[in-house]
Structure formats: structure tokens, C-alpha cells
Design an enzyme around this catalytic site. Sequence first.
Site, PDB file in Angstrom:
ATOM      1  N   ASN A  13       0.834  -1.212   0.000  1.00  0.00           N
ATOM      2  CA  ASN A  13       0.000   0.000   0.000  1.00  0.00           C
ATOM      3  C   ASN A  13       0.864   1.256   0.000  1.00  0.00           C
ATOM      4  OD1 ASN A  13      -3.028  -0.447   0.074  1.00  0.00           O
ATOM      5  ND2 ASN A  13      -2.297  -2.002   1.521  1.00  0.00           N
ATOM      6  N   HIS A 108      -8.250  -0.979   5.659  1.00  0.00           N
ATOM      7  CA  HIS A 108      -8.613  -2.273   6.246  1.00  0.00           C
ATOM      8  C   HIS A 108      -9.188  -3.168   5.145  1.00  0.00           C
ATOM      9  CE1 HIS A 108      -9.831  -5.123   9.309  1.00  0.00           C
ATOM     10  NE2 HIS A 108     -10.998  -5.207   8.681  1.00  0.00           N
TER      11      HIS A 108
HETATM   12  C1  GRF Z   1      -3.279  -4.719   3.804  1.00  0.00           C
HETATM   13  O1  GRF Z   1      -4.128  -5.779   3.460  1.00  0.00           O
HETATM   14  C2  GRF Z   1      -4.025  -3.707   4.634  1.00  0.00           C
HETATM   15  O2  GRF Z   1      -5.369  -3.571   4.263  1.00  0.00           O
HETATM   16  C3  GRF Z   1      -3.907  -4.246   6.014  1.00  0.00           C
HETATM   17  O3  GRF Z   1      -2.611  -4.802   6.082  1.00  0.00           O
HETATM   18  C4  GRF Z   1      -2.186  -5.166   4.771  1.00  0.00           C
HETATM   19  C5  GRF Z   1      -0.898  -4.463   4.529  1.00  0.00           C
HETATM   20  O4  GRF Z   1      -0.290  -4.851   3.320  1.00  0.00           O
HETATM   21  N1  GRF Z   1      -4.171  -3.229   6.994  1.00  0.00           N
HETATM   22  P1  GRF Z   1       0.945  -4.043   2.758  1.00  0.00           P
HETATM   23  O5  GRF Z   1       2.016  -4.043   3.836  1.00  0.00           O
HETATM   24  O6  GRF Z   1       0.478  -2.646   2.436  1.00  0.00           O
HETATM   25  O7  GRF Z   1       1.385  -4.784   1.534  1.00  0.00           O
END
Ligand code: GRF
Length: 213
Positions: A13, A108
Amino acid sequence: MKAAVLISGRGSNLQSLIDAQKSGDLHAEIVKVVSNVPDVQGLQRAEEAGIETAVLDHKNFEDRESFEDALHALLADAGIDLVCLAGFMRILTDNFVSRWRDRLINIHPSLLPAFKGLHTHERAIEAGVRFSGCTVHFVRPAMDDGPIIVQAAVPIHADDTPDDLAKRVLAEEHKIYPLAVRLIADGRIRVAGDRVAIENAVSPDTALINPAN
Ligand code: GRF
């Protein structure tokens, strides 16, 4: 608008936010990436993008309060306007959350308020729901609670494994997190009680039905 991204791991993300910034679509500048876990992939992604990083290992602090005081000082010193939690796996106390009220957002992997907490994809499949998705929301003291900014819905297929669903949802996370930050940066977001109002928002007018026939 100066943003900080808080991570604990992979940082996909974070990468979507970095990519949006690079292409001029974020309307905010990520000036700090903070991880509570050393040596994670997300830190590498930040370094590759030339963004300042900091590791605040919670294990080096006596208690939650001293960890959060250090985190708050770091963010305040950097002049941060918006804090984005992106896979940050520490629960934040009411004190920290209220200090950053309406300047702290989270992503989330479910359609909140359904499936708060962990293992969202397993639980959605087990529950037999036909859609899941992801949510960007302002953070409030209760876990995975707070005014919703953007959501994306995806269908659940009959033969989905949690991994299949996670991939489908993650692809949408990478679209809605940069979108939410841009809406905030553009000043189009107003928090009114438990709800977010968005100036000039365009909503789709089609329904999704699953199964389609
Ligand atoms: C994502 O699925 C987010 O929604 C959740 O934790 C995960 C993080 O993934 N809160 P990344 O580290 O961004 O790849």
C-alpha cells in the site's frame, strides 16, 4: 500536504502511495515512512523512492505510552499533516488517536463495519457473503472503527481461497488508498459526526449482483 506512512511489513500500500505521488496523482508529499519493525520490505521501498525512513522498534520502549510519545514527536517534528496507517500492526492508544483526530487514516481489508480485526478473508469466505472489499477510514479509538472515506467492493467466487480473495481485494486497496489521500489533500473531505461528506463526489449508479445468474 505532508504525509507520513506507518508500516510494519511488506508495504504494498505504501508503494501505491509512492507511485501515485510520482505520477502527480496524490496531491500530497510523503515525507516520512516509519516502521515499528526493522528491515521490512516497506522500508526498502521508501529508500528506493528517496523518502526518509525511521525505525521505532516498539520492543525498545518500556511501554506503549513511551513508544507513542516518540512516534508523536517524530511526526510533529517532521511537520506531518496526515498520518496513513498501511499495514501498521500496533494498536494505538486513545491518547495517540485523539492527538491525531481527523488527521489519521487506515486501510482495512474488508467492507467495514463487517469483519473488523484479523483474518478478514477467511472469515468473509466462511460467512458465505457474496462480496468483500476494502475500506479507508479515519481512525477512532475502537479498532477498525471510524468515519469511512472510500470503499471498494469485490465479488467472492465460489472456489476462492483466502489468498485468492486477498489478491482481489489488495488490487483495489492500491486504488482506493491513493484516492482517499488525494480527496483529503484537495480539501474535499469533511468529517461530520460519524460520517464523511465529500465535495463533488461521483458515485457509480450500477449494482453488482453475485452470482450474476
Ligand atoms: C493490507 O491488506 C491492509 O489492508 C492491512 O494490512 C495489509 C498491509 O499490506 N491493513 P501491505 O504491507 O500494504 O502490503
